[in-house]
Design a protein around this motif. Sequence first.
Motif, PDB file in Angstrom:
ATOM      1  N   ILE A  69       0.830  -1.204   0.000  1.00  0.00           N
ATOM      2  CA  ILE A  69       0.000   0.000   0.000  1.00  0.00           C
ATOM      3  C   ILE A  69       0.868   1.259   0.000  1.00  0.00           C
ATOM      4  O   ILE A  69       0.566   2.241  -0.693  1.00  0.00           O
ATOM      5  CB  ILE A  69      -0.956  -0.012   1.206  1.00  0.00           C
ATOM      6  N   LEU A  70       1.967   1.233   0.753  1.00  0.00           N
ATOM      7  CA  LEU A  70       2.883   2.374   0.760  1.00  0.00           C
ATOM      8  C   LEU A  70       3.532   2.566  -0.614  1.00  0.00           C
ATOM      9  O   LEU A  70       3.759   3.700  -1.050  1.00  0.00           O
ATOM     10  CB  LEU A  70       3.956   2.182   1.827  1.00  0.00           C
TER      11      LEU A  70
ATOM     12  N   TYR B 151       0.915   4.132  -2.707  1.00  0.00           N
ATOM     13  CA  TYR B 151       0.792   5.532  -2.305  1.00  0.00           C
ATOM     14  C   TYR B 151       1.884   6.384  -2.949  1.00  0.00           C
ATOM     15  O   TYR B 151       1.614   7.478  -3.478  1.00  0.00           O
ATOM     16  CB  TYR B 151       0.868   5.623  -0.777  1.00  0.00           C
ATOM     17  N   THR B 152       3.115   5.880  -2.938  1.00  0.00           N
ATOM     18  CA  THR B 152       4.234   6.597  -3.545  1.00  0.00           C
ATOM     19  C   THR B 152       4.031   6.774  -5.042  1.00  0.00           C
ATOM     20  O   THR B 152       4.237   7.858  -5.602  1.00  0.00           O
ATOM     21  CB  THR B 152       5.553   5.848  -3.284  1.00  0.00           C
TER      22      THR B 152
ATOM     23  N   ALA C  57       1.152   6.698  -6.640  1.00  0.00           N
ATOM     24  CA  ALA C  57       0.009   7.585  -6.857  1.00  0.00           C
ATOM     25  C   ALA C  57       0.409   9.047  -6.739  1.00  0.00           C
ATOM     26  O   ALA C  57       0.041   9.881  -7.575  1.00  0.00           O
ATOM     27  CB  ALA C  57      -1.107   7.265  -5.861  1.00  0.00           C
ATOM     28  N   LEU C  58       1.170   9.379  -5.687  1.00  0.00           N
ATOM     29  CA  LEU C  58       1.624  10.762  -5.507  1.00  0.00           C
ATOM     30  C   LEU C  58       2.526  11.198  -6.657  1.00  0.00           C
ATOM     31  O   LEU C  58       2.396  12.312  -7.185  1.00  0.00           O
ATOM     32  CB  LEU C  58       2.360  10.915  -4.176  1.00  0.00           C
TER      33      LEU C  58
ATOM     34  N   ILE D 103      -6.161   9.757  -1.434  1.00  0.00           N
ATOM     35  CA  ILE D 103      -5.317   8.686  -0.916  1.00  0.00           C
ATOM     36  C   ILE D 103      -4.519   9.163   0.301  1.00  0.00           C
ATOM     37  O   ILE D 103      -4.219   8.386   1.210  1.00  0.00           O
ATOM     38  CB  ILE D 103      -4.377   8.146  -2.021  1.00  0.00           C
ATOM     39  N   SER D 104      -4.222  10.470   0.356  1.00  0.00           N
ATOM     40  CA  SER D 104      -3.490  11.019   1.505  1.00  0.00           C
ATOM     41  C   SER D 104      -4.366  11.155   2.744  1.00  0.00           C
ATOM     42  O   SER D 104      -3.845  11.318   3.849  1.00  0.00           O
ATOM     43  CB  SER D 104      -2.907  12.398   1.143  1.00  0.00           C
TER      44      SER D 104
ATOM     45  N   THR E 244      -6.128   8.770   3.922  1.00  0.00           N
ATOM     46  CA  THR E 244      -6.250   7.460   4.570  1.00  0.00           C
ATOM     47  C   THR E 244      -4.910   6.774   4.836  1.00  0.00           C
ATOM     48  O   THR E 244      -4.653   6.289   5.937  1.00  0.00           O
ATOM     49  CB  THR E 244      -7.114   6.514   3.712  1.00  0.00           C
ATOM     50  N   VAL E 245      -4.032   6.728   3.825  1.00  0.00           N
ATOM     51  CA  VAL E 245      -2.818   5.905   3.923  1.00  0.00           C
ATOM     52  C   VAL E 245      -1.855   6.378   5.015  1.00  0.00           C
ATOM     53  O   VAL E 245      -1.358   5.547   5.791  1.00  0.00           O
ATOM     54  CB  VAL E 245      -2.108   5.818   2.558  1.00  0.00           C
TER      55      VAL E 245
ATOM     56  N   ILE F 188      -7.597   3.659  -2.536  1.00  0.00           N
ATOM     57  CA  ILE F 188      -6.140   3.492  -2.584  1.00  0.00           C
ATOM     58  C   ILE F 188      -5.667   3.096  -3.983  1.00  0.00           C
ATOM     59  O   ILE F 188      -4.760   3.724  -4.541  1.00  0.00           O
ATOM     60  CB  ILE F 188      -5.683   2.446  -1.550  1.00  0.00           C
TER      61      ILE F 188
ATOM     62  N   MET G 159      -4.085   5.588  -7.863  1.00  0.00           N
ATOM     63  CA  MET G 159      -2.857   5.237  -8.571  1.00  0.00           C
ATOM     64  C   MET G 159      -3.147   4.912 -10.034  1.00  0.00           C
ATOM     65  O   MET G 159      -2.369   5.257 -10.934  1.00  0.00           O
ATOM     66  CB  MET G 159      -2.183   4.029  -7.910  1.00  0.00           C
TER      67      MET G 159
END
Length: 318
Positions: free
Chosen positions: A37-38, A41-42, A44-45, A80-81, A83-84, A286, A290
Amino acid sequence: MVQVKDMDKRNESPNTDFILLGLFPGMKHVNFLVSAILLIYTVALTTNSILILLIWVDSHLHTPMYFLLSQLALMDMMLISSTVPKMATDFFSGRRNISRVACGTQIFFFLTLGIAESILITLMSYDRYVAICNPLRYALIMSQKVCLQMAAISWVGGTLTSLAHTAYTMHFPICGSREISHFLCEVMAILKLACEDVSAYEKAVVTTTIMVLFIPLSFILSSYALIFLAVLRMNSPEGRNKALATCSSHLTVVILYFGPAMLVYMRPSSYHSPKLDEVLFMLGAILTPMMNPLIYSLRNKEVVCALKKVLGRCLTSN
């Protein structure tokens, strides 16, 4: 029974923290899932930031479609920011408590961004309808002012609807266990902990869901039915392929967003399963942020060309 509820309300403390049980409590090797998930997240950002940057610096992308797409990318980054980071912090620190104010704040931002995306994706389908079915008037209909109004409607509509639901959800007294079987504060999970009868409000949640999901989806499908009829009448194979490529990207995003959201909020409460809800939230909140920029960039020649130009400039300057 009434006396017991009254006693529960008196014993309820508004300052007591909630406990987020996190991702799939009891699951073995959950650390691998958190690591994945991390990574998502990376990605996606990074991808959403690159997409926004390309749309901003390349003049060829200064069109209504890409302006709306930049707003979608911004919403995805914020969604996404919301929640993650909290989920990851809880996992690595071992502390799973969240204050009532923080819980309400998370609900507010999550709903705001989710509803805003629903409105924006609907307006994006209208943009594609005008571009393909009424191309000669496209520049007149989709003016800069109209684009700004569309973005404002999405943000304001999401904010006001979320504010109403957040305030009403958090006003219910919570009795007994304050454990939330989820990795985030979420409306339906909070309602399960309420002392009062919330069946009437659950119906209101379903009604809102119909307004922000089912009605927009019906509008989107109607728009694309007209679009495909117009595409079939095109004489140019190149124009037909370009229109289908753009529309298929948008329809993929529609499925990724509306599918999980409708399954979460339009099912009867008796059919809600914490594990299934977590899977659906992971897909919608999530994975989708992405996937959206990848769908639009990898399948869009204009975005790919803009990326090559920017990379070429960077290499030349170095």
